[in-house]
Design a protein around this motif. Sequence first.
Motif, short mmCIF file in Angstrom:
data_model
loop_
_atom_site.label_atom_id
_atom_site.label_comp_id
_atom_site.label_asym_id
_atom_site.label_seq_id
_atom_site.Cartn_x
_atom_site.Cartn_y
_atom_site.Cartn_z
N GLU A 161 -3.21 -4.57 -24.14
CA GLU A 161 -3.56 -5.96 -24.42
C GLU A 161 -5.08 -6.08 -24.43
O GLU A 161 -5.79 -5.26 -23.84
N PHE A 162 -5.57 -7.15 -25.03
CA PHE A 162 -7.00 -7.46 -24.91
C PHE A 162 -7.18 -8.96 -25.14
O PHE A 162 -7.03 -9.45 -26.25
N HIS A 163 -7.47 -9.66 -24.05
CA HIS A 163 -7.62 -11.12 -24.11
C HIS A 163 -8.44 -11.57 -22.93
O HIS A 163 -8.76 -10.76 -22.03
N GLY A 164 -8.78 -12.83 -22.92
CA GLY A 164 -9.56 -13.37 -21.80
C GLY A 164 -11.02 -13.01 -21.87
O GLY A 164 -11.75 -13.15 -20.89
N PHE A 165 -11.45 -12.51 -23.02
CA PHE A 165 -12.85 -12.05 -23.14
C PHE A 165 -13.80 -13.22 -23.35
O PHE A 165 -13.41 -14.32 -23.73
N LEU A 166 -15.04 -12.94 -23.07
CA LEU A 166 -16.13 -13.90 -23.26
C LEU A 166 -16.24 -14.23 -24.75
O LEU A 166 -16.10 -13.33 -25.59
N THR A 167 -16.46 -15.48 -25.04
CA THR A 167 -16.63 -15.84 -26.45
C THR A 167 -17.97 -16.56 -26.63
O THR A 167 -18.53 -17.11 -25.68
N THR A 172 -14.85 -14.03 -33.33
CA THR A 172 -13.69 -14.34 -34.18
C THR A 172 -12.46 -13.56 -33.72
O THR A 172 -11.35 -13.82 -34.19
N LEU A 173 -12.65 -12.56 -32.85
CA LEU A 173 -11.53 -11.71 -32.43
C LEU A 173 -10.39 -12.54 -31.86
O LEU A 173 -10.60 -13.40 -31.01
N VAL A 174 -9.19 -12.24 -32.34
CA VAL A 174 -8.00 -12.96 -31.87
C VAL A 174 -7.46 -12.23 -30.63
O VAL A 174 -7.25 -11.01 -30.67
N PRO A 175 -7.25 -12.94 -29.53
CA PRO A 175 -6.70 -12.29 -28.33
C PRO A 175 -5.31 -11.71 -28.64
O PRO A 175 -4.57 -12.27 -29.46
N PHE A 252 -5.79 -2.56 -37.28
CA PHE A 252 -5.68 -3.98 -37.57
C PHE A 252 -4.37 -4.25 -38.31
O PHE A 252 -4.03 -3.55 -39.28
N LEU A 253 -3.69 -5.30 -37.81
CA LEU A 253 -2.44 -5.70 -38.44
C LEU A 253 -2.72 -6.04 -39.90
O LEU A 253 -3.64 -6.80 -40.20
N TYR A 254 -1.97 -5.46 -40.81
CA TYR A 254 -2.20 -5.74 -42.23
C TYR A 254 -1.49 -7.04 -42.62
O TYR A 254 -0.36 -7.27 -42.20
#
Length: 301
Positions: A161-167, A172-175, A252-254
């Motif tokens: 997983e990768f979420h909760g990051f500083l924005t 633009t990165l989607v969690p 990356f999801l196509y």
Amino acid sequence: MAIVLGPNQYGKAENRVVRTQRDTPRHEIRDINVSSALRGDFSAAHLEGDQSAVLPTDTQKNTAYAYAKEQGLTSIEDYGLALARHYVDDVEPVQGARIEIEEFAWERVSIDGVEHDHTWVRRGQEVRLAAVTVEGTADAQQTWVTGGLKDLVILKSTGSEFHGFLTDPYTTLVPTTDRVMATSLVATWHYSSLDVDWEAAYAGVKNVLVRTFAEVHSLALQQTLFQMGKRVLEAYGFIAEVRLSAPNKHHFLYDLGRFGLENANEVFHADDRPYGLIQASVLRDDAPAAGPAWDAYTGLV
Ligand SMILES: O=c1[nH]c(=O)c2[nH]c(=O)[nH]c2[nH]1
């Protein structure tokens, strides 16, 4: 103001040595890329063109091949130790030597389930690494050995997983709570002892690294790297520090929605660049000083 010579070293880089053992019908093979660098007072060569203290790099090349015969090549660490000690013990002007080795693995061919005696295919897996540094002669001699691997390409299709990051306004990165995680791992480790079964230690460390990558439910590559280093140190008391470098090989999801197709984490674009590059060192808080263990010569190891 005077202009002076700073630190210097010289040697023969990337000697491609293949050592076979053919005393019995079943042969053995070791395939390495070995570099040697000599350190000492070579100022006369730099300042005056005086070569009297310079053991030619050509000689160093020959020595790499001769030692593969004379010392054998049962492990790259022992071979590296023999070479490094030879230079500091036997070649007068040499005060320090660093031997860096990459090893390419070959896998014995099997025909109808029977292993062939003298045919192998190159194993597409990782390159094994070792670096030996020896300084000083006789009773004041110090030795540092690092082992490692690179090009260990490893991927998990979930459990990351990768979420909760500083924005910030540029984010633009989607969690995500479910992504592909892949890397081409470089791991190097510093042995705090020389009394080590090098072959077993290498196989064991690689196993811990791979297993940890698979087993840790990852909230970031950073977390996975720390766990990899930690578990290696927990398993091997004679390792003082592990250094890890991991390119995040983004998948990356196509966007198949444009064709009316659903894509439930099934089809990805494997991007080659740019890549996140995550690096970490994991060490014991009472680790002995690493000295020149990590001072690279070729940059390959
Ligand atoms: O595991 C990750 N760590 C990051 O620091 C990072 N940054 C990013 O864009 N994706 C990821 N993934």
